[in-house]
Design a protein around this motif. Structure first.
Motif, PDB file in Angstrom:
ATOM      1  N   ILE A 231       0.859  -1.181   0.000  1.00  0.00           N
ATOM      2  CA  ILE A 231       0.000   0.000   0.000  1.00  0.00           C
ATOM      3  C   ILE A 231       0.893   1.227   0.000  1.00  0.00           C
ATOM      4  O   ILE A 231       1.810   1.342   0.819  1.00  0.00           O
ATOM      5  CB  ILE A 231      -0.926   0.028   1.227  1.00  0.00           C
ATOM      6  N   ILE A 232       0.615   2.138  -0.925  1.00  0.00           N
ATOM      7  CA  ILE A 232       1.326   3.407  -0.978  1.00  0.00           C
ATOM      8  C   ILE A 232       0.297   4.521  -0.914  1.00  0.00           C
ATOM      9  O   ILE A 232      -0.659   4.530  -1.693  1.00  0.00           O
ATOM     10  CB  ILE A 232       2.164   3.534  -2.273  1.00  0.00           C
ATOM     11  N   LEU A 233       0.492   5.427   0.034  1.00  0.00           N
ATOM     12  CA  LEU A 233      -0.391   6.579   0.166  1.00  0.00           C
ATOM     13  C   LEU A 233       0.352   7.841  -0.245  1.00  0.00           C
ATOM     14  O   LEU A 233       1.513   8.021   0.111  1.00  0.00           O
ATOM     15  CB  LEU A 233      -0.876   6.732   1.610  1.00  0.00           C
TER      16      LEU A 233
ATOM     17  N   LYS B  53      12.570  11.979   3.162  1.00  0.00           N
ATOM     18  CA  LYS B  53      11.952  12.319   1.879  1.00  0.00           C
ATOM     19  C   LYS B  53      10.697  11.501   1.602  1.00  0.00           C
ATOM     20  O   LYS B  53       9.882  11.868   0.761  1.00  0.00           O
ATOM     21  CB  LYS B  53      12.957  12.105   0.747  1.00  0.00           C
ATOM     22  N   SER B  54      10.585  10.360   2.282  1.00  0.00           N
ATOM     23  CA  SER B  54       9.416   9.488   2.142  1.00  0.00           C
ATOM     24  C   SER B  54       9.440   8.516   3.321  1.00  0.00           C
ATOM     25  O   SER B  54      10.395   8.507   4.093  1.00  0.00           O
ATOM     26  CB  SER B  54       9.446   8.723   0.816  1.00  0.00           C
ATOM     27  N   TYR B  55       8.421   7.691   3.428  1.00  0.00           N
ATOM     28  CA  TYR B  55       8.344   6.723   4.517  1.00  0.00           C
ATOM     29  C   TYR B  55       8.079   5.344   3.926  1.00  0.00           C
ATOM     30  O   TYR B  55       7.199   5.179   3.074  1.00  0.00           O
ATOM     31  CB  TYR B  55       7.214   7.110   5.474  1.00  0.00           C
ATOM     32  N   TRP B  56       8.828   4.350   4.415  1.00  0.00           N
ATOM     33  CA  TRP B  56       8.618   2.975   3.974  1.00  0.00           C
ATOM     34  C   TRP B  56       8.748   2.043   5.166  1.00  0.00           C
ATOM     35  O   TRP B  56       9.736   2.073   5.894  1.00  0.00           O
ATOM     36  CB  TRP B  56       9.624   2.588   2.898  1.00  0.00           C
ATOM     37  N   ASP B  57       7.732   1.218   5.375  1.00  0.00           N
ATOM     38  CA  ASP B  57       7.750   0.185   6.405  1.00  0.00           C
ATOM     39  C   ASP B  57       7.776  -1.150   5.669  1.00  0.00           C
ATOM     40  O   ASP B  57       6.746  -1.595   5.140  1.00  0.00           O
ATOM     41  CB  ASP B  57       6.519   0.306   7.301  1.00  0.00           C
ATOM     42  N   LYS B  58       8.948  -1.751   5.632  1.00  0.00           N
ATOM     43  CA  LYS B  58       9.142  -2.995   4.871  1.00  0.00           C
ATOM     44  C   LYS B  58       8.291  -4.143   5.428  1.00  0.00           C
ATOM     45  O   LYS B  58       7.735  -4.935   4.676  1.00  0.00           O
ATOM     46  CB  LYS B  58      10.624  -3.377   4.885  1.00  0.00           C
ATOM     47  N   LYS B  59       8.162  -4.221   6.749  1.00  0.00           N
ATOM     48  CA  LYS B  59       7.392  -5.302   7.364  1.00  0.00           C
ATOM     49  C   LYS B  59       5.913  -5.230   6.983  1.00  0.00           C
ATOM     50  O   LYS B  59       5.271  -6.253   6.777  1.00  0.00           O
ATOM     51  CB  LYS B  59       7.537  -5.272   8.884  1.00  0.00           C
ATOM     52  N   LYS B  60       5.393  -4.030   6.929  1.00  0.00           N
ATOM     53  CA  LYS B  60       3.976  -3.857   6.605  1.00  0.00           C
ATOM     54  C   LYS B  60       3.725  -3.638   5.112  1.00  0.00           C
ATOM     55  O   LYS B  60       2.572  -3.587   4.691  1.00  0.00           O
ATOM     56  CB  LYS B  60       3.403  -2.654   7.367  1.00  0.00           C
ATOM     57  N   ASN B  61       4.801  -3.532   4.330  1.00  0.00           N
ATOM     58  CA  ASN B  61       4.660  -3.192   2.900  1.00  0.00           C
ATOM     59  C   ASN B  61       3.803  -1.934   2.728  1.00  0.00           C
ATOM     60  O   ASN B  61       2.860  -1.898   1.949  1.00  0.00           O
ATOM     61  CB  ASN B  61       4.046  -4.343   2.106  1.00  0.00           C
ATOM     62  N   PHE B  62       4.171  -0.918   3.486  1.00  0.00           N
ATOM     63  CA  PHE B  62       3.377   0.301   3.565  1.00  0.00           C
ATOM     64  C   PHE B  62       4.271   1.519   3.329  1.00  0.00           C
ATOM     65  O   PHE B  62       5.265   1.702   4.029  1.00  0.00           O
ATOM     66  CB  PHE B  62       2.730   0.367   4.958  1.00  0.00           C
ATOM     67  N   GLY B  63       3.928   2.314   2.323  1.00  0.00           N
ATOM     68  CA  GLY B  63       4.743   3.471   1.995  1.00  0.00           C
ATOM     69  C   GLY B  63       3.937   4.747   1.869  1.00  0.00           C
ATOM     70  O   GLY B  63       2.736   4.719   1.594  1.00  0.00           O
TER      71      GLY B  63
END
Length: 175
Positions: free
Chosen positions: A2-4, A138-148
């Motif tokens: 998921i990318i918001l 510059k951005s946010y990425w949570d690899k465990k949740k696959n959430f950016g």
């Protein structure tokens, strides 16, 4: 995955319980912008763009100077200042014609361009247009949740800020 990508105030309401990063607790002030696009009869054009020291009109860009298309009219994009837009944005939908008229009058006055007939005008407002204070990421990425998350507000008020954020998120995801 998921990318918001949305303005910070909306992101905070939507996703704060899924984000484990201090940036989500910040009080990021987003500024508004009101833009009016106009088509006028051909006129003597001296500049491709103007920056103004004016409380209402901040910038004007001559779209013809980009040579992306041919037009028998001069095409201009007029952008308000953040302060003026912050005061006007809540009623811009109702006051589009009034706000456009104010910006157009300022344009002719400040550029000393001969006033001509307005062939076409279009007004649009962005409540959450810009963040003047860039974050440290510059951005946010949570690899465990696959959430950016990406957005221009991570990087500041420039047009390219959104692209920089998206490119940064892409690099994080690709690792």
């Amino acid at each position: 995955c998921i990318i918001l990508t949305c303005p910070f105030p909306q992101l905070k309401k939507l996703a704060k319980r899924f984000i484990n990063n201090p940036f989500i607790k910040k009080n990021i002030k987003m500024d508004a912008n009101i833009t009016t696009m106009i088509a006028i009869k051909k006129n003597q054009v001296l500049n491709s763009s103007y920056f103004f020291d004016d409380p209402t009109l901040g910038w004007a860009g001559n779209e013809n100077s980009k040579k992306r298309f041919k037009s028998k009219y001069d095409l201009w994009t007029l952008q308000s200042t953040f302060n003026w837009a912050n005061k006007k944005i809540n009623k811009n939908k109702e006051d589009k014609d009034k706000n456009s008229k104010i910006m157009i009058e300022k344009f002719f006055k400040l550029t000393k361009t001969k006033k001509t007939k307005i062939i076409f005008s279009l007004n649009h407002g962005w409540r959450y247009s810009s963040n003047l204070k860039p974050l440290r990421i510059k951005s946010y990425w949570d690899k465990k949740k696959n959430f950016g998350i990406c957005g221009d507000w991570f990087n500041g008020p420039r047009l390219e800020s959104g692209w920089i954020s998206a490119q940064d998120l892409f690099k994080k995801i690709s690792r």
